[in-house]
Design a protein around this motif. Structure first.
Motif, PDB file in Angstrom:
ATOM      1  N   ASP A 157      -1.541   8.361  -3.390  1.00 44.36           N
ATOM      2  CA  ASP A 157      -0.701   8.513  -2.197  1.00 44.36           C
ATOM      3  C   ASP A 157       0.225   7.318  -1.946  1.00 44.36           C
ATOM      4  O   ASP A 157       0.714   7.134  -0.827  1.00 44.36           O
ATOM      5  CB  ASP A 157      -1.587   8.742  -0.964  1.00 44.36           C
ATOM      6  CG  ASP A 157      -2.499   9.951  -1.127  1.00 44.36           C
ATOM      7  OD1 ASP A 157      -3.674   9.855  -0.750  1.00 44.36           O
ATOM      8  OD2 ASP A 157      -2.024  10.977  -1.642  1.00 44.36           O
ATOM      9  N   ALA A 158       0.476   6.522  -2.976  1.00 47.50           N
ATOM     10  CA  ALA A 158       1.310   5.321  -2.801  1.00 47.50           C
ATOM     11  C   ALA A 158       2.745   5.695  -2.427  1.00 47.50           C
ATOM     12  O   ALA A 158       3.288   6.689  -2.895  1.00 47.50           O
ATOM     13  CB  ALA A 158       1.303   4.505  -4.095  1.00 47.50           C
ATOM     14  N   SER A 159       3.346   4.858  -1.549  1.00 47.79           N
ATOM     15  CA  SER A 159       4.740   5.094  -1.151  1.00 47.79           C
ATOM     16  C   SER A 159       5.666   4.648  -2.279  1.00 47.79           C
ATOM     17  O   SER A 159       5.254   3.934  -3.192  1.00 47.79           O
ATOM     18  CB  SER A 159       5.062   4.302   0.122  1.00 47.79           C
ATOM     19  OG  SER A 159       5.028   2.912  -0.184  1.00 47.79           O
ATOM     20  N   VAL A 160       6.931   5.070  -2.196  1.00 48.68           N
ATOM     21  CA  VAL A 160       7.918   4.720  -3.222  1.00 48.68           C
ATOM     22  C   VAL A 160       8.013   3.199  -3.364  1.00 48.68           C
ATOM     23  O   VAL A 160       8.005   2.662  -4.486  1.00 48.68           O
ATOM     24  CB  VAL A 160       9.314   5.319  -2.874  1.00 48.68           C
ATOM     25  CG1 VAL A 160      10.338   4.919  -3.905  1.00 48.68           C
ATOM     26  CG2 VAL A 160       9.227   6.833  -2.781  1.00 48.68           C
ATOM     27  N   GLU A 161       8.068   2.497  -2.225  1.00 51.65           N
ATOM     28  CA  GLU A 161       8.186   1.033  -2.242  1.00 51.65           C
ATOM     29  C   GLU A 161       6.994   0.387  -2.949  1.00 51.65           C
ATOM     30  O   GLU A 161       7.158  -0.512  -3.763  1.00 51.65           O
ATOM     31  CB  GLU A 161       8.286   0.464  -0.809  1.00 51.65           C
ATOM     32  CG  GLU A 161       9.531   0.875  -0.026  1.00 51.65           C
ATOM     33  CD  GLU A 161       9.420   2.265   0.609  1.00 51.65           C
ATOM     34  OE1 GLU A 161      10.452   2.780   1.058  1.00 51.65           O
ATOM     35  OE2 GLU A 161       8.319   2.845   0.636  1.00 51.65           O
ATOM     36  N   THR A 162       5.784   0.868  -2.619  1.00 52.99           N
ATOM     37  CA  THR A 162       4.565   0.315  -3.236  1.00 52.99           C
ATOM     38  C   THR A 162       4.588   0.521  -4.743  1.00 52.99           C
ATOM     39  O   THR A 162       4.272  -0.395  -5.510  1.00 52.99           O
ATOM     40  CB  THR A 162       3.298   1.001  -2.645  1.00 52.99           C
ATOM     41  OG1 THR A 162       3.376   0.943  -1.226  1.00 52.99           O
ATOM     42  CG2 THR A 162       2.034   0.328  -3.124  1.00 52.99           C
ATOM     43  N   ILE A 163       4.977   1.733  -5.161  1.00 55.71           N
ATOM     44  CA  ILE A 163       5.020   2.038  -6.602  1.00 55.71           C
ATOM     45  C   ILE A 163       5.994   1.090  -7.298  1.00 55.71           C
ATOM     46  O   ILE A 163       5.671   0.493  -8.327  1.00 55.71           O
ATOM     47  CB  ILE A 163       5.444   3.510  -6.852  1.00 55.71           C
ATOM     48  CG1 ILE A 163       4.397   4.474  -6.282  1.00 55.71           C
ATOM     49  CG2 ILE A 163       5.628   3.773  -8.349  1.00 55.71           C
ATOM     50  CD1 ILE A 163       4.836   5.930  -6.230  1.00 55.71           C
ATOM     51  N   ILE A 164       7.192   0.921  -6.717  1.00 57.08           N
ATOM     52  CA  ILE A 164       8.217   0.072  -7.339  1.00 57.08           C
ATOM     53  C   ILE A 164       7.745  -1.377  -7.402  1.00 57.08           C
ATOM     54  O   ILE A 164       7.845  -2.026  -8.441  1.00 57.08           O
ATOM     55  CB  ILE A 164       9.567   0.191  -6.594  1.00 57.08           C
ATOM     56  CG1 ILE A 164      10.122   1.614  -6.763  1.00 57.08           C
ATOM     57  CG2 ILE A 164      10.574  -0.830  -7.113  1.00 57.08           C
ATOM     58  CD1 ILE A 164      11.310   1.935  -5.887  1.00 57.08           C
ATOM     59  N   LYS A 165       7.186  -1.886  -6.287  1.00 58.11           N
ATOM     60  CA  LYS A 165       6.718  -3.283  -6.255  1.00 58.11           C
ATOM     61  C   LYS A 165       5.651  -3.531  -7.316  1.00 58.11           C
ATOM     62  O   LYS A 165       5.697  -4.517  -8.039  1.00 58.11           O
ATOM     63  CB  LYS A 165       6.169  -3.634  -4.857  1.00 58.11           C
ATOM     64  CG  LYS A 165       7.249  -3.910  -3.833  1.00 58.11           C
ATOM     65  CD  LYS A 165       6.641  -4.202  -2.484  1.00 58.11           C
ATOM     66  CE  LYS A 165       7.722  -4.299  -1.423  1.00 58.11           C
ATOM     67  NZ  LYS A 165       7.150  -4.388  -0.067  1.00 58.11           N
ATOM     68  N   GLN A 166       4.665  -2.621  -7.403  1.00 59.79           N
ATOM     69  CA  GLN A 166       3.595  -2.798  -8.379  1.00 59.79           C
ATOM     70  C   GLN A 166       4.103  -2.638  -9.811  1.00 59.79           C
ATOM     71  O   GLN A 166       3.663  -3.341 -10.709  1.00 59.79           O
ATOM     72  CB  GLN A 166       2.455  -1.820  -8.096  1.00 59.79           C
ATOM     73  CG  GLN A 166       1.669  -2.225  -6.878  1.00 59.79           C
ATOM     74  CD  GLN A 166       0.340  -1.489  -6.786  1.00 59.79           C
ATOM     75  OE1 GLN A 166      -0.119  -0.858  -7.737  1.00 59.79           O
ATOM     76  NE2 GLN A 166      -0.290  -1.568  -5.611  1.00 59.79           N
ATOM     77  N   ALA A 167       5.035  -1.732 -10.006  1.00 62.56           N
ATOM     78  CA  ALA A 167       5.597  -1.507 -11.346  1.00 62.56           C
ATOM     79  C   ALA A 167       6.367  -2.744 -11.795  1.00 62.56           C
ATOM     80  O   ALA A 167       6.269  -3.154 -12.953  1.00 62.56           O
ATOM     81  CB  ALA A 167       6.506  -0.276 -11.343  1.00 62.56           C
ATOM     82  N   LEU A 168       7.096  -3.381 -10.889  1.00 62.90           N
ATOM     83  CA  LEU A 168       7.859  -4.583 -11.229  1.00 62.90           C
ATOM     84  C   LEU A 168       6.935  -5.718 -11.679  1.00 62.90           C
ATOM     85  O   LEU A 168       7.293  -6.512 -12.541  1.00 62.90           O
ATOM     86  CB  LEU A 168       8.741  -5.039 -10.054  1.00 62.90           C
ATOM     87  CG  LEU A 168       9.941  -4.130  -9.760  1.00 62.90           C
ATOM     88  CD1 LEU A 168      10.610  -4.539  -8.460  1.00 62.90           C
ATOM     89  CD2 LEU A 168      10.946  -4.147 -10.902  1.00 62.90           C
ATOM     90  N   LYS A 169       5.741  -5.776 -11.085  1.00 61.38           N
ATOM     91  CA  LYS A 169       4.773  -6.811 -11.491  1.00 61.38           C
ATOM     92  C   LYS A 169       4.250  -6.565 -12.908  1.00 61.38           C
ATOM     93  O   LYS A 169       3.873  -7.491 -13.604  1.00 61.38           O
ATOM     94  CB  LYS A 169       3.584  -6.829 -10.517  1.00 61.38           C
ATOM     95  CG  LYS A 169       3.902  -7.406  -9.156  1.00 61.38           C
ATOM     96  CD  LYS A 169       2.678  -7.313  -8.264  1.00 61.38           C
ATOM     97  CE  LYS A 169       3.028  -7.629  -6.822  1.00 61.38           C
ATOM     98  NZ  LYS A 169       1.912  -7.348  -5.904  1.00 61.38           N
ATOM     99  N   ASN A 170       4.187  -5.294 -13.286  1.00 57.16           N
ATOM    100  CA  ASN A 170       3.582  -4.928 -14.584  1.00 57.16           C
ATOM    101  C   ASN A 170       4.584  -4.669 -15.698  1.00 57.16           C
ATOM    102  O   ASN A 170       4.185  -4.384 -16.829  1.00 57.16           O
ATOM    103  CB  ASN A 170       2.692  -3.686 -14.414  1.00 57.16           C
ATOM    104  CG  ASN A 170       1.512  -3.963 -13.518  1.00 57.16           C
ATOM    105  OD1 ASN A 170       0.820  -4.955 -13.698  1.00 57.16           O
ATOM    106  ND2 ASN A 170       1.285  -3.116 -12.535  1.00 57.16           N
TER     107      ASN A 170
END
Length: 193
Positions: A179-192
């Protein structure tokens, strides 16, 4: 070594069958799925997988090549032995196993006796790409209706990341946080990435 056995059905149980072939009786361990597919007539052909260990040679029988292929993929995963793979194919059809892995359905894989959360995630991480490649399943059709994921992916593409690489990272995030929001997905993806 032994790819299939064809012969007379001597004995049929939910977990194993005995097939007589040229005077020799072969005992094959089977899943409940294969058991349900075996007709009651005398003549039978099962595809096989021979497992050789230090102390035993064990034959596994499958009603279809697809089921045998899923079994072989499952036992290639660390922590999944032949008995757990057989339990998976007894609890779910080969198609359900295949789709569960392709869609990253941890709950479905974890619902099988003997499989915990970590093992379920390992099965999905290890086999997802192989399943998508072998069965030519389109990832987009499998995960349709997930607008947060699609928006995050298009944003990452605009930022210059390779689509396939971004998709893998986003899929891992979606597995742990559906259920992650778009912002959360993008932030976590940028870290990885």
């Amino acid at each position: 070594m032994i790819t299939h056995i064809q012969g007379k059905l001597i004995e049929k149980n939910p977990t194993d069958v005995v097939i007589e072939c040229n005077g020799v009786g072969y005992m094959l361990n089977i899943s409940l799925h294969t058991f349900s597919q075996i007709p009651d007539n005398e003549h039978l052909k099962l595809y096989t997988h021979l497992q050789v260990k230090e102390d035993s040679h064990t034959l596994y029988g499958f009603s279809s090549l697809a089921e045998r292929e899923i079994f072989r993929l499952l036992i290639s995963v660390s922590g999944i032995g032949a008995s757990i793979a057989r339990t998976m194919l007894s609890s779910l059809t080969p198609k359900q196993v295949r789709e569960g892995i392709a869609t990253g359905d941890v709950a479905l894989i974890q619902s099988i006796k003997g499989i915990g959360a970590k093992t379920a995630q390992r099965v999905i991480i290890d086999l997802k790409d192989k399943i998508l490649k072998i069965y030519d399943i389109d990832e987009v059709s499998v995960s349709k209706g997930n607008t947060n994921k699609d928006e995050a992916l298009s944003a990452l593409e605009v930022l210059g990341f390779v689509k396939k690489q971004a998709e893998r990272v986003v899929d891992k995030i979606m597995m742990s946080q559906p259920d992650a929001s778009v912002e959360t997905i993008i932030k976590q993806a940028l870290k990885n990435l």
